[in-house]
Write an enzyme that holds these catalytic residues in place. Sequence first.
Site, PDB file in Angstrom:
ATOM      1  N   GLY A  71       0.845  -1.191   0.000  1.00  0.00           N
ATOM      2  CA  GLY A  71       0.000   0.000   0.000  1.00  0.00           C
ATOM      3  C   GLY A  71       0.881   1.242   0.000  1.00  0.00           C
ATOM      4  O   GLY A  71       1.962   1.244   0.598  1.00  0.00           O
ATOM      5  N   HIS A 131      -3.385  -5.169  12.554  1.00  0.00           N
ATOM      6  CA  HIS A 131      -2.714  -5.018  11.259  1.00  0.00           C
ATOM      7  C   HIS A 131      -1.557  -6.021  11.093  1.00  0.00           C
ATOM      8  O   HIS A 131      -0.397  -5.629  10.991  1.00  0.00           O
ATOM      9  CB  HIS A 131      -2.212  -3.576  11.061  1.00  0.00           C
ATOM     10  CG  HIS A 131      -1.996  -3.248   9.606  1.00  0.00           C
ATOM     11  ND1 HIS A 131      -2.100  -1.988   9.099  1.00  0.00           N
ATOM     12  CD2 HIS A 131      -1.665  -4.032   8.531  1.00  0.00           C
ATOM     13  CE1 HIS A 131      -1.848  -1.990   7.798  1.00  0.00           C
ATOM     14  NE2 HIS A 131      -1.575  -3.232   7.431  1.00  0.00           N
ATOM     15  N   SER A 190       0.250  -9.168   6.739  1.00  0.00           N
ATOM     16  CA  SER A 190       1.469  -9.670   6.076  1.00  0.00           C
ATOM     17  C   SER A 190       2.488 -10.212   7.070  1.00  0.00           C
ATOM     18  O   SER A 190       3.634 -10.481   6.701  1.00  0.00           O
ATOM     19  CB  SER A 190       2.099  -8.532   5.255  1.00  0.00           C
ATOM     20  OG  SER A 190       2.533  -7.490   6.118  1.00  0.00           O
TER      21      SER A 190
HETATM   22  O1  3PY Z   1       2.118  -3.615   2.793  1.00  0.00           O
HETATM   23  C1  3PY Z   1       1.071  -3.112   3.177  1.00  0.00           C
HETATM   24  O2  3PY Z   1       0.485  -2.238   2.530  1.00  0.00           O
HETATM   25  C2  3PY Z   1       0.515  -3.539   4.433  1.00  0.00           C
HETATM   26  O3  3PY Z   1      -0.570  -3.151   4.806  1.00  0.00           O
HETATM   27  C3  3PY Z   1       1.326  -4.456   5.266  1.00  0.00           C
HETATM   28  O4  3PY Z   1       0.582  -5.531   5.683  1.00  0.00           O
END
Ligand code: 3PY
Length: 321
Positions: A79, A288, A291
């Site tokens: 993101g 959050h 990942s």
């Molecule tokens: O890499 C991203 O945009 C995240 O939100 C990490 O999980």
Amino acid sequence: MAPKVLVTRILPPQTQAHLLEQDFDLFQWQQDCCIPRDVLLEKIKGVDALFCLLTEKIDNELLDAAGPQLRVIATMSVGYDHIDVNAVKSRNIALGYTPDVLTDATADLTVLLALGASRRIKESIRAAENGQWGKWAPTWLCGSQFTNKTLGIVGLGRIGEAVGERLKAFNVGRIIYSGRTEKPSAQAKLNAEFVSFGTLLQESDVIVVCCALTKDTENLFNYEAFSKMKKSVVFINSARGGIVHQDDLVRALDENLIGAVGLDVTTPEPLPPTHKLYTFPNCVILPHVGSATYETRENMAGMTLQNILAGLDNRSLPYSI
Ligand SMILES: O=C(O)C(=O)CO
């Protein structure tokens, strides 16, 4: 002269070791918390490359503080809503990110949230831990299952497609999706239908938010949107908190407009422990961690370092925005 490089956090071990082997004039923020803005504004002065995270706002103020020699910015994230892309590009600074590599981890976690929310995982864990576990009972802690249900995916990009592939295995009856444009290849793979946002809201039993946060998607899920959903809907957001109007979500939960919620992202992050959202038994909140697997985080860091090295060499970035 060694290039000046600013890295805003300690990295996963392999990439951290690789970073320290480089011939950089390195400043790395060493504490296990975000670099304070004033420190960032001070330390960015005169750097050639910035390795940042999604926690750092990259805007004109920061770019001005850096100075004209800044050649490359690489964010360890897929993101990039924390970055003013136009401001970066207008200064001819190369900009990199980490696509693809976190798709599986994030899709796995989205499925975990969807299953957890629909099968009342929060209430079940609390009941077991708090001594409320009585004899097996026919209707106690029943949730709903995905078999033959309609799955609505908002944003059929890489992560949306991977979520669809996974949830297909739970025998969903129909997959519908909405977004800016049709995605013929993912659509064919999933046997999905492109529908309007309104149709998706009305017809989905499970809604997963997988789109990017942009001006168009900010607060997309407001009270009006929640009002259109089925009362039994399972609503999942693992994308960005800003896509949901959070006060409206609280109101929708208060008024029992929606069935269950799973969030991996909120506004703000971290969400203060006193926030009302935590009080709803049917709202599962994770901090959050979409990942957050060792493999993925190492890969993300490695790609970001590759972007930095390419930018410093005046080569095009391997993972460029
Ligand atoms: O890499 C991203 O945009 C995240 O939100 C990490 O999980």
